[in-house]
Every structure is written in structure tokens, then in C-alpha cells.
Design an enzyme around this catalytic site. Structure first.
Site, PDB file in Angstrom:
ATOM      1  N   HIS A 159      -9.689  -9.779  -2.914  1.00 12.10           N
ATOM      2  CA  HIS A 159      -8.410  -9.385  -3.515  1.00 12.10           C
ATOM      3  C   HIS A 159      -8.641  -8.185  -4.439  1.00 12.10           C
ATOM      4  CE1 HIS A 159      -4.689  -9.508  -5.787  1.00 12.10           C
ATOM      5  NE2 HIS A 159      -4.185 -10.270  -4.835  1.00 12.10           N
ATOM      6  N   GLU A 216      -2.280  -6.064   2.000  1.00 10.04           N
ATOM      7  CA  GLU A 216      -1.644  -6.115   0.689  1.00 10.04           C
ATOM      8  C   GLU A 216      -1.797  -4.763  -0.007  1.00 10.04           C
ATOM      9  OE1 GLU A 216      -1.271  -9.807  -1.824  1.00 10.04           O
ATOM     10  OE2 GLU A 216      -3.026  -8.893  -2.720  1.00 10.04           O
TER      11      GLU A 216
HETATM   12  P1  13P Z   1       2.808 -10.531  -6.110  1.00  8.87           P
HETATM   13  O1  13P Z   1       3.490 -11.445  -5.118  1.00  8.87           O
HETATM   14  O2  13P Z   1       2.942 -10.997  -7.513  1.00  8.87           O
HETATM   15  O3  13P Z   1       3.165  -9.109  -5.888  1.00  8.87           O
HETATM   16  O4  13P Z   1       1.243 -10.649  -5.811  1.00  8.87           O
HETATM   17  C1  13P Z   1       0.796 -10.409  -4.542  1.00  8.87           C
HETATM   18  C2  13P Z   1      -0.608 -10.816  -4.506  1.00  8.87           C
HETATM   19  O5  13P Z   1      -1.434 -10.202  -5.149  1.00  8.87           O
HETATM   20  C3  13P Z   1      -0.937 -11.992  -3.681  1.00  8.87           C
HETATM   21  O6  13P Z   1      -2.288 -12.071  -3.443  1.00  8.87           O
END
Ligand code: 13P
Length: 275
Positions: A106, A179
Site C-alpha cells: 500500500h 489504487e
Molecule cells: P480511501 O477509501 O479512504 O480513499 O482509501 C483508499 C485506500 O487507501 C484503500 O486501501
């Protein structure tokens, strides 16, 4: 792929086990009320802080509704089972505490813990050896035209480096979450906007193309590729209806009771359209 993944990454929330169980109760209430098993998000994976894993696993296993629908995962893992690593959590510990999945790479781990591609790669290998299903994150830092060379280069480099030397067999489950870092709500004081569905579809297509070239078309066609970044109750329907994203990775909205309720309420309404 018809059934989608709804993955909740609770990050460093909530502050107590009691509050974690309250969130679990919200999920239980929502899934008990499902009129029929047609929710497009049939796989709910909760990634709590690992301090709560053991307790949550006990509660989930003791409850038929929860046990049928929810699987637990962790937000990080170290890459050895036995080593002198102060503060480290091993794959075996996670498994014994009830985790089946583990989020790896992440962007917040890279930002705050200076995780490198080498470390991410070691973690992925350790997860696979220990039968934990990796959910690996890739995404560009800044918002750019997704057709630009720079975005493609950035995503391919992350995939090449993070998955270096990794072998997958046709039956292995392995999840990639696209992401974009700029779309994560915390980068926008909790008021972020997700990337547009068109752009998400392009990026997921690009990742699937990479997987097909690196592994096989068969693996690529079956690999769940999710979207993460500012998914909330207000926009969850977009993703429920997308034929490209195999699910979502939700951060902030999954840690607030009202938002969590809203996510499930909106999905219930989507179901009606799906019938
Ligand atoms: P948010 O949904 O708060 O934007 O976070 C996304 C995230 O980092 C999930 O791993």
C-alpha cells in the site's frame, strides 16, 4: 467474473476492539437484511489492524451469517516466520490469528515505512509460500492523462519490480488493486473524488494486459483486479455496475458507521436494478 470483491481496509482505525466489533455489527446487520444472495459484491474481506484479528476471527467463526460472508485479512506482513524483527508480524502469526488475505505494498506503507519494491516483493513471496492470498496495490502518484506514456511506465515498473521472480499457477488466487495515490481520500482531506470509470477501466485493462504477458491469458482472465481511492456510499453503485473492476478497496468510508451503512444501503438498491 460475476461476483465482486468488497474489501475494507480499516488502516489505523478504529482505536479499540469494542469499536471494531461495532463496525462488524454494522456489516452483519446489512448482510442479514439482504433480500436475496444477488449482491454483486459477494466477497467481503475485512482488513482490520492486526491487533483485532484474533478476536474478530473468533466472533466471525461463532456466527453463521458472518462466517458465510466475511473473510479476514491483514494490512501488512513481514517476510519471514522466524527472525529477530522487533515489531514484526509473521505470515504464520497472521494465519493463526485468522487472516486469509494480506494487503501488500500500500502507498501509505511506502510513504511512512519507506517500503521498497524489494520488500514488497519479499512480502508477496512470503505470503504465497504461507498460503495467504496477496492483494497488492499499484497506482500512480499524480493525476495525469491515463493514456500517457508516463502513467503506463509507472504502473508497468511497479508490476515488474514488485512481482519479479514470482510464479503463479492457474489455480492460485492473487489480487491486484489499482489504487491511484492521488485519489486516496486522505490526500484530499477526506473529500477525494474517485478516478473516472472510463480511466479506471483503461488502467485495469492495462494491468490485465501486463498479467497476460507476464503469466498467461488464463491467469489474466481470472485474476481479480480491484479499484481503490475515495470509494464511498455515494459512488459505490458505479463500481457495482462496472463490468471491468472486479471489486473495490475501501478505506475511510469503511471505518465510519454511517458511511458503511450507506454503502450497503446503496448496494441493496442496486440489486433491484440487477434483477
Ligand atoms: P480511501 O477509501 O479512504 O480513499 O482509501 C483508499 C485506500 O487507501 C484503500 O486501501
Amino acid at each position: 467474473m460475476t461476483k465482486k470483491y468488497l474489501v475494507f481496509n480499516w488502516k489505523m482505525s478504529p482505536s479499540s476492539a469494542e469499536e471494531a466489533l461495532e463496525l462488524l455489527e454494522v456489516i452483519k446487520e446489512a448482510i442479514s437484511q439482504e433480500a436475496r444472495p444477488s449482491n454483486p459484491f459477494s466477497k467481503i474481506i475485512v482488513l482490520p489492524p492486526c491487533l483485532y484479528l484474533y478476536l474478530m476471527n473468533q466472533i466471525i467463526n461463532a456466527d453463521k451469517v458472518l462466517a458465510k460472508k466475511i473473510t479476514l485479512g491483514a494490512q501488512d506482513v513481514f517476510w519471514h516466520n522466524r527472525w529477530a524483527v522487533t515489531g514484526g508480524i509473521s505470515p504464520k502469526m497472521l494465519k493463526n490469528a485468522g487472516a486469509r488475505y494480506v494487503l501488500i505494498g500500500h502507498s501509505e506503507r511506502q510513504q511512512y515505512f519507506k517500503e521498497t519494491a524489494y520488500m514488497i516483493n519479499q512480502k508477496i513471496k512470503a505470503a504465497l509460500v504461507n498460503n495467504l492470498i496477496p492483494i497488492i496495490c499499484v497506482g500512480e502518484k499524480e493525476k495525469r492523462d491515463v493514456d500517457s506514456f508516463l502513467v503506463k511506465k509507472c504502473i508497468f515498473e511497479q508490476l515488474n519490480n514488485n512481482l519479479a521472480g514470482i510464479k503463479l499457477n492457474a489455480g492460485d488466487t492473487f489480487i491486484i488493486a489499482y489504487e491511484p495515490i492521488w485519489a486516496i481520500s486522505s490526500h484530499n482531506q477526506g473529500q477525494g473524488q474517485p478516478e473516472s470509470l472510463d480511466d479506471i477501466n483503461k488502467m485495469i485493462g492495462l494491468i490485465r494486459f501486463w498479467v497476460a504477458r507476464r503469466f498467461s491469458e488464463n491467469i489474466a482472465s481470472k485474476m481479480p483486479i480491484l479499484y481503490g481511492g475515495s470509494v464511498t456510499g455515494a459512488n459505490i453503485n458505479l463500481f457495482a455496475q462496472s463490468s471491468v473492476a472486479d471489486g473495490v478497496l475501501v478505506g475511510r468510508a469503511s471505518t465510519k458507521k454511517q458511511e458503511l451503512k450507506k454503502i450497503f444501503q446503496k448496494l441493496k438498491r442496486t440489486n433491484k436494478k440487477f434483477t
